[in-house]
Design a protein around this motif. Structure first.
Motif, PDB file in Angstrom:
ATOM      1  N   ALA A 341      36.839  46.279  49.696  1.00  0.00           N
ATOM      2  CA  ALA A 341      35.930  45.139  49.587  1.00  0.00           C
ATOM      3  C   ALA A 341      36.698  43.826  49.526  1.00  0.00           C
ATOM      4  O   ALA A 341      37.785  43.749  48.948  1.00  0.00           O
ATOM      5  N   GLY A 342      36.113  42.790  50.094  1.00  0.00           N
ATOM      6  CA  GLY A 342      36.686  41.463  49.971  1.00  0.00           C
ATOM      7  C   GLY A 342      36.620  40.951  48.545  1.00  0.00           C
ATOM      8  O   GLY A 342      37.486  40.197  48.106  1.00  0.00           O
ATOM      9  N   PHE A 343      35.580  41.387  47.823  1.00  0.00           N
ATOM     10  CA  PHE A 343      35.415  41.036  46.417  1.00  0.00           C
ATOM     11  C   PHE A 343      35.263  42.321  45.613  1.00  0.00           C
ATOM     12  O   PHE A 343      34.290  43.045  45.789  1.00  0.00           O
ATOM     13  N   ARG A 344      36.245  42.584  44.768  1.00  0.00           N
ATOM     14  CA  ARG A 344      36.298  43.807  43.982  1.00  0.00           C
ATOM     15  C   ARG A 344      36.090  43.448  42.508  1.00  0.00           C
ATOM     16  O   ARG A 344      36.828  42.635  41.956  1.00  0.00           O
ATOM     17  N   VAL A 345      35.084  44.025  41.893  1.00  0.00           N
ATOM     18  CA  VAL A 345      34.792  43.748  40.488  1.00  0.00           C
ATOM     19  C   VAL A 345      35.508  44.785  39.640  1.00  0.00           C
ATOM     20  O   VAL A 345      35.366  45.991  39.855  1.00  0.00           O
ATOM     21  N   VAL A 346      36.288  44.309  38.670  1.00  0.00           N
ATOM     22  CA  VAL A 346      37.100  45.201  37.839  1.00  0.00           C
ATOM     23  C   VAL A 346      36.978  44.791  36.370  1.00  0.00           C
ATOM     24  O   VAL A 346      36.554  43.690  36.043  1.00  0.00           O
ATOM     25  N   GLY A 347      37.408  45.690  35.498  1.00  0.00           N
ATOM     26  CA  GLY A 347      37.373  45.431  34.069  1.00  0.00           C
ATOM     27  C   GLY A 347      35.996  45.691  33.489  1.00  0.00           C
ATOM     28  O   GLY A 347      35.045  46.064  34.184  1.00  0.00           O
ATOM     29  N   SER A 348      35.881  45.471  32.197  1.00  0.00           N
ATOM     30  CA  SER A 348      34.612  45.649  31.505  1.00  0.00           C
ATOM     31  C   SER A 348      34.627  44.800  30.244  1.00  0.00           C
ATOM     32  O   SER A 348      35.690  44.408  29.757  1.00  0.00           O
ATOM     33  N   GLY A 349      33.443  44.527  29.719  1.00  0.00           N
ATOM     34  CA  GLY A 349      33.355  43.717  28.514  1.00  0.00           C
ATOM     35  C   GLY A 349      34.038  42.375  28.697  1.00  0.00           C
ATOM     36  O   GLY A 349      33.837  41.689  29.710  1.00  0.00           O
ATOM     37  N   SER A 350      34.875  41.992  27.753  1.00  0.00           N
ATOM     38  CA  SER A 350      35.518  40.678  27.810  1.00  0.00           C
ATOM     39  C   SER A 350      36.570  40.582  28.912  1.00  0.00           C
ATOM     40  O   SER A 350      37.035  39.484  29.230  1.00  0.00           O
ATOM     41  N   SER A 351      36.950  41.716  29.503  1.00  0.00           N
ATOM     42  CA  SER A 351      37.938  41.686  30.590  1.00  0.00           C
ATOM     43  C   SER A 351      37.288  41.753  31.969  1.00  0.00           C
ATOM     44  O   SER A 351      37.988  41.819  32.976  1.00  0.00           O
TER      45      SER A 351
END
Length: 459
Positions: A341-351
């Motif tokens: 993906a051109g935009f990859r969503v990573v982390g969770s919560g405050s990260s």
């Protein structure tokens, strides 16, 4: 001070007096993101430049890669006599340049000598303006840029004399995450990690990348201006350490046709009142565990890629990287933890954060981050919804809009963009439009090796 590498403005004079600092570099970047500036005698810096700064020729923001003045700029020209701009040290950036002997470096903002105002077209000022706009709305942002590069056993001079052909990479097999190959290069990489740390840039890790001799060093996230400053200091440190060891490296987006490109992924999160504004309640919006701000920021960032693409990919070479199945994005889509993906969503919560995988290692970070924050905040302002989250191999997907595949295509999108014109201001917009067009023209009229090999005998 010893551990951070950063030097308090009140302490620099004592270090100079004690002989620990003998040279102070005043540095700023041109449009390409290259460091330009002066080396000052430390005593002169303490007595004069610490408070009064210095000067540089304004033609430096109108040259091409070969330092030739380019006609057609309103900012500076032969007709205007190529005067000076004022180099104003940002005293919060003074640090020991640990890879150099008894040397400190300070980043400068550029001011117009006559108007006593920031130079609107200077890259660092362009980002600062976007951050000021964000601050007025109560926003702050943090980012990290993941820079990749290729390391070679040839010196820069030898590479030049070989016309950058048949270079010997620092690795001889694909080494992604391989510790053995990393150990072989630790004489360079380990030294760089220590120099960066001792220069006030916190390093997280280093690793082998996918290509032959390709590596990545990750540094800790920071506010956007500091992240951009760290980015350009990182590149200068690596180049100068390589040069001192008889090695060379390149941050070209695509060094070789048969090798992976080098990226500068941007990890970014938006903050308000000291908290990550991307996190929210599971009941808010269609994206589980995120806020409306996250959706709208993502929607705006994604929607405005065609408007600001030259800020992510500024050279003709940048677009050679966008190849299916090459780890570089070719479609405008987003997904969770999906490297296609051109935009990859990573982390969770405050990260929780958004990783934009479009910029290459050749980007100017001030411009790329200015485009990113302007696009995302416009998404919040106009409540731009992102498309549906894509699941699967985006390279194999039909019907998704693609990233621009050439600089000329990207320039056309930038030129017709009312968003880019409004976000960056008429003066800066026209200046960079001319810059990108000049870069494209330089390529269009050049005869290259590919043409000679293809046509010299056979045509």
């Amino acid at each position: 001070m010893k551990h951070s590498g950063l030097i308090e403005p009140a302490a620099i004079q004592q270090l100079i007096h004690d002989g620990e600092i003998e040279t102070v570099i005043l540095a700023f970047t041109d449009h390409y993101g290259r460091f330009l500036g002066k080396r000052l005698d430390a005593d002169y810096f303490a007595d004069e430049a610490l408070l009064n700064g210095s000067h540089g020729c304004d033609y430096l923001l109108t040259t091409d890669m070969a330092m030739e003045p380019v006609a057609g700029y309103e900012f500076a020209s032969w007709e205007l006599g190529y005067g000076d701009f004022h180099l104003v040290p940002d005293l919060t950036t003074i640090r020991k340049a640990d890879w150099l002997d008894k040397t400190a470096i300070v980043l400068c903002d550029l001011f117009d000598d006559k108007a006593h105002a920031p130079v609107a077209v200077a890259p660092r000022n362009l980002l600062k303006r976007q951050l000021e706009n964000a601050e007025k709305e109560g926003w702050a942002a943090c980012a990290a840029t993941e820079l990749e590069y290729y390391l070679f056993e040839n010196s820069y001079r030898a590479a030049f004399e070989q016309h950058y052909q048949d270079l010997r990479p620092a690795g001889y097999y694909l080494e992604d995450y391989h510790l053995l190959q990393g150990t072989r290069n630790e004489g360079f990489t380990g030294k760089v990690r220590r120099h960066l740390k001792n220069s006030g840039i916190q390093v997280e890790n280093s690793k082998g990348e996918w290509g032959l001799g390709q590596h990545e060093i990750n540094i800790k996230y920071a506010d956007l201006l500091k992240a951009a400053d760290n980015h350009v200091l990182f590149k200068q440190c690596l180049k100068e350490v390589a040069d001192s060891q008889g090695l060379s490296l390149t941050f070209m987006a695509k060094f070789a046709t048969d090798q992976a490109g080098s990226s500068s992924h941007i990890h970014l999160s938006l903050w308000k009142n000291g908290k990550n504004a991307f996190t929210g309640d599971h009941q808010l919006g269609p994206v589980k565990g995120t806020s409306d701000y996250f959706r709208w920021f993502l929607g705006g960032w994604l929607a405005h890629v065609p408007d600001v693409m030259p800020f992510y990919a500024p050279t003709v070479n940048s677009y050679k990287r966008f190849v299916d199945g090459s780890w570089a994005p070719t479609r405008l889509a987003w997904s969770f933890d999906n490297r296609t993906a051109g935009f990859r969503v990573v982390g969770s919560g405050s990260s929780l954060r958004i990783e934009c995988r479009i910029p290459g290692a050749d980007c100017n970070p001030y411009l790329a981050l200015a485009a990113s924050i302007a696009s995302g905040l416009d998404g919040i302002k106009h409540r731009i919804e992102p498309p549906e989250c894509f699941i699967g191999d985006i390279y194999a997907a039909a019907g998704l809009p693609r990233v621009p595949y050439t600089l000329s295509e990207a320039i056309a999108g930038f030129e017709k963009s009312s968003f880019a014109r409004e976000a960056f201001g008429e003066k800066a917009f026209n200046h960079y439009l001319h810059f990108f067009k000049a870069e494209q023209k330089a390529y269009d009229i050049a005869v290259n090796d590919w043409e000679l090999k293809r046509y010299f005998e056979q045509i």
